[in-house]
Design an enzyme around this catalytic site. Sequence first.
Site, PDB file in Angstrom:
ATOM      1  N   CYS A   1      34.640 -13.873  -2.733  1.00 15.53           N
ATOM      2  CA  CYS A   1      34.669 -15.282  -3.134  1.00 15.53           C
ATOM      3  C   CYS A   1      35.270 -16.166  -2.050  1.00 15.53           C
ATOM      4  O   CYS A   1      36.333 -16.767  -2.233  1.00 15.53           O
ATOM      5  CB  CYS A   1      35.455 -15.409  -4.426  1.00 15.53           C
ATOM      6  SG  CYS A   1      34.739 -14.364  -5.679  1.00 15.53           S
ATOM      7  N   GLU A   2      34.658 -16.203  -0.918  1.00 18.73           N
ATOM      8  CA  GLU A   2      35.060 -17.093   0.176  1.00 18.73           C
ATOM      9  C   GLU A   2      33.801 -17.430   0.958  1.00 18.73           C
ATOM     10  O   GLU A   2      32.999 -16.531   1.255  1.00 18.73           O
ATOM     11  CB  GLU A   2      36.002 -16.375   1.156  1.00 18.73           C
ATOM     12  CG  GLU A   2      37.285 -15.922   0.548  1.00 18.73           C
ATOM     13  CD  GLU A   2      38.481 -16.124   1.474  1.00 18.73           C
ATOM     14  OE1 GLU A   2      38.398 -16.917   2.435  1.00 18.73           O
ATOM     15  OE2 GLU A   2      39.500 -15.490   1.196  1.00 18.73           O
TER      16      GLU A   2
ATOM     17  N   TYR B   1      37.651  -1.565  15.242  1.00 17.17           N
ATOM     18  CA  TYR B   1      38.227  -2.648  14.440  1.00 17.17           C
ATOM     19  C   TYR B   1      37.349  -2.961  13.227  1.00 17.17           C
ATOM     20  O   TYR B   1      37.231  -4.112  12.813  1.00 17.17           O
ATOM     21  CB  TYR B   1      38.475  -3.890  15.315  1.00 17.17           C
ATOM     22  CG  TYR B   1      39.263  -3.549  16.566  1.00 17.17           C
ATOM     23  CD1 TYR B   1      40.608  -3.188  16.472  1.00 17.17           C
ATOM     24  CD2 TYR B   1      38.667  -3.526  17.818  1.00 17.17           C
ATOM     25  CE1 TYR B   1      41.332  -2.824  17.607  1.00 17.17           C
ATOM     26  CE2 TYR B   1      39.382  -3.158  18.962  1.00 17.17           C
ATOM     27  CZ  TYR B   1      40.708  -2.815  18.846  1.00 17.17           C
ATOM     28  OH  TYR B   1      41.425  -2.456  19.968  1.00 17.17           O
TER      29      TYR B   1
HETATM   30  N1  LLP Z   1      46.504  -1.343  24.414  1.00 19.93           N
HETATM   31  C1  LLP Z   1      47.176  -2.268  23.720  1.00 19.93           C
HETATM   32  C2  LLP Z   1      48.598  -2.445  23.966  1.00 19.93           C
HETATM   33  C3  LLP Z   1      46.489  -3.074  22.797  1.00 19.93           C
HETATM   34  O1  LLP Z   1      47.162  -4.002  22.121  1.00 19.93           O
HETATM   35  C4  LLP Z   1      45.108  -2.888  22.576  1.00 19.93           C
HETATM   36  C5  LLP Z   1      44.378  -3.707  21.611  1.00 19.93           C
HETATM   37  C6  LLP Z   1      44.461  -1.881  23.300  1.00 19.93           C
HETATM   38  C7  LLP Z   1      45.183  -1.129  24.226  1.00 19.93           C
HETATM   39  C8  LLP Z   1      42.995  -1.577  23.136  1.00 19.93           C
HETATM   40  O2  LLP Z   1      42.179  -2.639  23.471  1.00 19.93           O
HETATM   41  P1  LLP Z   1      40.597  -2.429  23.505  1.00 19.93           P
HETATM   42  O3  LLP Z   1      40.290  -1.427  24.579  1.00 19.93           O
HETATM   43  O4  LLP Z   1      40.161  -1.945  22.167  1.00 19.93           O
HETATM   44  O5  LLP Z   1      40.071  -3.774  23.807  1.00 19.93           O
HETATM   45  N2  LLP Z   1      40.889  -6.718  16.323  1.00 19.93           N
HETATM   46  C9  LLP Z   1      40.355  -7.246  17.561  1.00 19.93           C
HETATM   47  C10 LLP Z   1      40.879  -6.536  18.767  1.00 19.93           C
HETATM   48  C11 LLP Z   1      42.401  -6.497  18.855  1.00 19.93           C
HETATM   49  C12 LLP Z   1      42.907  -5.693  20.014  1.00 19.93           C
HETATM   50  C13 LLP Z   1      44.368  -5.442  19.893  1.00 19.93           C
HETATM   51  N3  LLP Z   1      44.924  -4.664  20.956  1.00 19.93           N
HETATM   52  C14 LLP Z   1      38.843  -7.221  17.485  1.00 19.93           C
HETATM   53  O6  LLP Z   1      38.286  -6.805  16.469  1.00 19.93           O
HETATM   54  O7  LLP Z   1      38.174  -7.659  18.413  1.00 19.93           O
END
Ligand code: LLP
Length: 423
Positions: A347-348, A376
């Site tokens: 409901c959004e 994610y």
């Molecule tokens: N290392 C640290 C300290 C982090 O904070 C993150 C992600 C990663 C590694 C890994 O990053 P990646 O390789 O996955 O880009 N929820 C968001 C993404 C948040 C990322 C948080 N930190 C999305 O769905 O796009």
Amino acid sequence: MNFFEYVNNELYCEKVPLKNIADEVGTPVFVYSRQTLERHLRVFSEPFSSVSHLVCYSMKACSNLAILKIFSRLGAGVDIVSGGELYRALSAGVEPSRIVYSGVGKRASEIDEALLAGILMFNVESEAELELLEIRARSLGIKARIALRVNPDVDPKTHPYISTGLQKNKFGIDTSRALDLYKQTLKMDWIEPIGIDCHIGSQLTELGPILEAVEKLVGILEQLRSDGIDIQYLDIGGGLGIPYDQEEPPMPSEYGAAVVERMRDLGVTLILEPGRVLVGNAGILLTQVLYLKKTKKKLFVIVDAAMNDLIRPSLYDAHHVVQKVTLRPSQSSPDKLITVDIVGPICESGDYLAKSRELGEVAFGDHLAVMSAGAYGFSMSSNYNSRPRAPEVLVDGENYYIIRERETYADLVRGERIPPHLQ
Ligand code: LLP
């Protein structure tokens, strides 16, 4: 490259028709491909093979035990950000000596758990955390190996919610302050500085900012060495982007070659914390059409997955390709395409998976695959609107395995109590 492909108009994951999973397990359901996961880890690691390195999978992207097992069997460690993630990592049999612990808000109890487990190092994000770590390490009689996470103040040119390496972000320690803090650690009996760390953001599609950050880390490393502080680990975080739509992020080979070139002669072990690039395109969210609803302005395809299952479109306006699981050959001609909004039952108005998308004709009961949902996706899912969380399935060749069961209504109220006087 991933292993989700059409064979005779049916979308398969490896050798399994997704329709079978939808029929047998139900929808919504997350489906991951083991071959894709393993391939992604290999392709990501390969460019670093000529230097000492450790891939610490950033498990917040997708933290199912089976996924952790797949990576740890291939030698990967993990990047954790909570006691819960430490618990998962240890449950999956990840070697503590391959665990790095990042995050701005580590609680004393979580620090204790990680010290007792004997993790490789804490990526410390503030002076206050360093002080608490010294206190906890002393009280347990266990030395804490640390890296300072520096904030290199580079613009990663990504969505503001997932930028982390700018001065205005809460992450890391100012580069100007870092040298002083490292010197301070020399006076701390229970802290052993062994690394330097940074992570500038996620879904990065350009190499420039990453290399700029690496350059700043190398500058600090050289300074520290001339001050007699022996740095053995250079942790450059994660962040490499993936193609969701039209993006063209650097290939892991380009990324690897550029990083290796800069650090080859430094005599350090490189730590990498990839999340999305390993799992993003190795998973999808399968859903089923519940209703078609035509209004004066739009044609809505209402499906049984929602923002509680995949919040990325609602939160970041993220683009996920949506594909029909079964194509009807007669619909393959472009003139039969219809423009629709694909929305969930929540409901959004912000509850959508895709907006203004062209899709072949769809009808009640059709299955749709929301692509690139491995990172994610499940890990950010919730019970909003009291919707049980979706199951997770791992495909391995011709077989598939339920690696997390669908939640039940009883799971929804587990742990809740009505005080006796309200009974
Ligand atoms: N290392 C640290 C300290 C982090 O904070 C993150 C992600 C990663 C590694 C890994 O990053 P990646 O390789 O996955 O880009 N929820 C968001 C993404 C948040 C990322 C948080 N930190 C999305 O769905 O796009």
